[in-house]
Design a protein around this motif. Structure first.
Motif, PDB file in Angstrom:
ATOM      1  N   GLY A   1      43.499  49.075  36.498  1.00 57.84           N
ATOM      2  CA  GLY A   1      42.439  48.277  35.897  1.00 57.84           C
ATOM      3  C   GLY A   1      42.508  46.821  36.305  1.00 57.84           C
TER       4      GLY A   1
ATOM      5  N   ASP B   1      34.371  48.854  44.813  1.00 62.97           N
ATOM      6  CA  ASP B   1      33.335  49.414  43.946  1.00 62.97           C
ATOM      7  C   ASP B   1      33.100  50.900  44.230  1.00 62.97           C
ATOM      8  OD1 ASP B   1      33.077  46.914  42.828  1.00 62.97           O
ATOM      9  OD2 ASP B   1      31.403  46.336  44.130  1.00 62.97           O
TER      10      ASP B   1
ATOM     11  N   MET C   1      35.811  52.850  42.660  1.00 62.89           N
ATOM     12  CA  MET C   1      35.663  52.900  41.207  1.00 62.89           C
ATOM     13  C   MET C   1      34.602  53.924  40.806  1.00 62.89           C
ATOM     14  SD  MET C   1      36.957  51.505  38.492  1.00 62.89           S
ATOM     15  CE  MET C   1      36.725  52.667  37.160  1.00 62.89           C
ATOM     16  N   TRP C   2      33.509  53.956  41.530  1.00 66.71           N
ATOM     17  CA  TRP C   2      32.467  54.939  41.238  1.00 66.71           C
ATOM     18  C   TRP C   2      32.947  56.359  41.514  1.00 66.71           C
ATOM     19  CZ3 TRP C   2      28.533  54.152  38.262  1.00 66.71           C
ATOM     20  CH2 TRP C   2      27.977  52.869  38.152  1.00 66.71           C
TER      21      TRP C   2
ATOM     22  N   LEU D   1      34.941  57.376  38.521  1.00 72.10           N
ATOM     23  CA  LEU D   1      34.071  57.700  37.387  1.00 72.10           C
ATOM     24  C   LEU D   1      33.356  59.029  37.587  1.00 72.10           C
ATOM     25  CD1 LEU D   1      32.495  54.217  36.555  1.00 72.10           C
ATOM     26  CD2 LEU D   1      34.306  55.430  35.337  1.00 72.10           C
TER      27      LEU D   1
ATOM     28  N   SER E   1      40.880  58.859  34.798  1.00 72.03           N
ATOM     29  CA  SER E   1      39.894  57.864  35.227  1.00 72.03           C
ATOM     30  C   SER E   1      39.268  57.133  34.043  1.00 72.03           C
ATOM     31  CB  SER E   1      38.811  58.536  36.069  1.00 72.03           C
ATOM     32  OG  SER E   1      38.215  59.609  35.358  1.00 72.03           O
ATOM     33  N   GLN E   2      39.171  57.781  32.895  1.00 70.31           N
ATOM     34  CA  GLN E   2      38.635  57.105  31.718  1.00 70.31           C
ATOM     35  C   GLN E   2      39.521  55.946  31.290  1.00 70.31           C
ATOM     36  OE1 GLN E   2      38.086  60.076  28.704  1.00 70.31           O
ATOM     37  NE2 GLN E   2      36.590  61.242  29.873  1.00 70.31           N
TER      38      GLN E   2
ATOM     39  N   PHE F   1      39.001  53.065  33.687  1.00 67.52           N
ATOM     40  CA  PHE F   1      37.728  52.385  33.438  1.00 67.52           C
ATOM     41  C   PHE F   1      37.804  51.481  32.212  1.00 67.52           C
ATOM     42  CE2 PHE F   1      33.556  52.434  31.300  1.00 67.52           C
ATOM     43  CZ  PHE F   1      32.812  51.758  32.251  1.00 67.52           C
TER      44      PHE F   1
ATOM     45  N   ARG G   1      39.861  48.452  33.092  1.00 68.00           N
ATOM     46  CA  ARG G   1      39.119  47.586  34.015  1.00 68.00           C
ATOM     47  C   ARG G   1      38.070  46.761  33.280  1.00 68.00           C
ATOM     48  NH1 ARG G   1      33.486  48.197  36.379  1.00 68.00           N
ATOM     49  NH2 ARG G   1      33.545  46.919  38.269  1.00 68.00           N
ATOM     50  N   GLN G   2      37.344  47.391  32.351  1.00 72.67           N
ATOM     51  CA  GLN G   2      36.318  46.664  31.609  1.00 72.67           C
ATOM     52  C   GLN G   2      36.925  45.596  30.705  1.00 72.67           C
ATOM     53  OE1 GLN G   2      33.823  47.873  33.718  1.00 72.67           O
ATOM     54  NE2 GLN G   2      32.665  47.277  31.899  1.00 72.67           N
TER      55      GLN G   2
ATOM     56  N   LYS H   1      38.403  42.728  32.965  1.00 75.68           N
ATOM     57  CA  LYS H   1      37.327  42.014  33.661  1.00 75.68           C
ATOM     58  C   LYS H   1      36.818  40.833  32.849  1.00 75.68           C
ATOM     59  CE  LYS H   1      32.916  42.927  35.990  1.00 75.68           C
ATOM     60  NZ  LYS H   1      31.874  43.966  36.260  1.00 75.68           N
TER      61      LYS H   1
END
Length: 288
Positions: free
Chosen positions: A108, A120, A123-124, A127, A165-166, A169, A172-173, A176
């Protein structure tokens, strides 16, 4: 042009302002929440009553039992099989929580504050794996673990579940939104990447780490399908798999319910120990 002024709050004889009283419009919501709470707690109350009932053939508690006893709980706690299942579940859940929190926080931080080609897109891609059902990946995962001689081993049960992956994410959020000035100041002072991660990222992400730790622990503690497939011996059975064997071996329902009641205790302990960080995480998310 007219100017409108707001009416000041009324002042009592003691000199303190009084707020207008709320009307009773919130009582329907209160009643609704109370009914939902009762419906949510009632299965656990029934499970507790069955666990404290004398060992006999029980199906549904049509009436309150004549007497309550702790013999079922004592018999469960002294059972060697139950203790072994509990230790296996603690190892499975505890090791997974530590490794997932470590790797997810590192990943993250990299996805949130580092710039590298394909960030990016990667990351996608991570997800996108959330959209794939676990049942669709069960057979390929088992074939890979079996080819590496990981069937009926702890590492074969733990390692395939670490790619979360959750968790990446969520970390990371959260990272950020941390101010970039902190990381820039640390780099100016000559701090290494490991020091920035350990002394800046980890302390500031304690609320989300605790929240994520609760979720990961519950996921692995209640996991049934993957341990059932991989752990094929009695020595590696987890608690969820072991409880199903009790029902299959035609044990009294009160004994099965006693095992289920005890299996809930670690989840409650983890939640009560980390609930302060969970509330702080929700509050900080609202402030952001």
């Amino acid at each position: 042009m007219t100017l409108t002024t707001s009416r000041p709050p009324a002042v009592t004889a003691r000199g303190t302002a009084t707020r207008p009283r709320r009307t009773g419009r919130q009582w329907p919501l209160t009643v609704l929440l109370a009914l939902v709470s009762i419906l949510t707690v009632s299965p656990f109350l029934v499970m507790l009553i069955l666990a404290l009932s004398p060992p006999r053939e029980l199906t549904v508690p049509h009436q309150w039992p004549d007497s309550l006893t702790f013999d079922n709980l004592i018999q469960t706690l002294t059972s060697a099989g139950f203790v072994g299942w509990t230790l296996n579940s603690l190892i499975y859940a505890g090791v997974s929580v530590v490794i997932i929190l470590l790797t997810a926080s590192m990943a993250g931080y990299a996805f949130a504050k580092k710039r590298f080609p394909g960030r990016d897109a990667l990351m996608w891609a991570l997800l996108a794996t959330v959209m794939v059902p676990f049942q669709a990946m069960l057979i390929p995962m088992f074939v890979m673990v079996s080819s590496l001689d990981g069937v009926d081993t702890f590492w074969g049960m733990i390692v395939p579940t670490l790619a979360n992956s959750q968790a990446v994410f969520l970390m990371r959020q959260f990272i950020k939104d941390l101010p970039d000035e902190l990381f820039e100041a640390a780099k100016v002072d000559g701090a290494s990447e490991w020091r920035i991660y350990w002394q800046i990222v980890v302390p500031l992400t304690k609320p989300i780490l605790a929240t994520l730790g609760i979720f990961v622990f519950l996921w692995h503690w209640n996991d049934f399908l993957w341990p059932l497939v991989v752990a094929q011996s009695d020595e590696l059975r987890t608690l969820t798999v072991g409880l199903t064997t009790l029902k299959g071996e035609e044990h009294p329902l009160s004994l099965v319910m006693a095992s289920a009641v005890i299996s809930v205790v670690p989840c409650l302990l983890v939640f009560f120990l980390l609930q302060r960080y969970l509330v702080n995480s929700i509050a900080m998310t609202g402030l952001k």
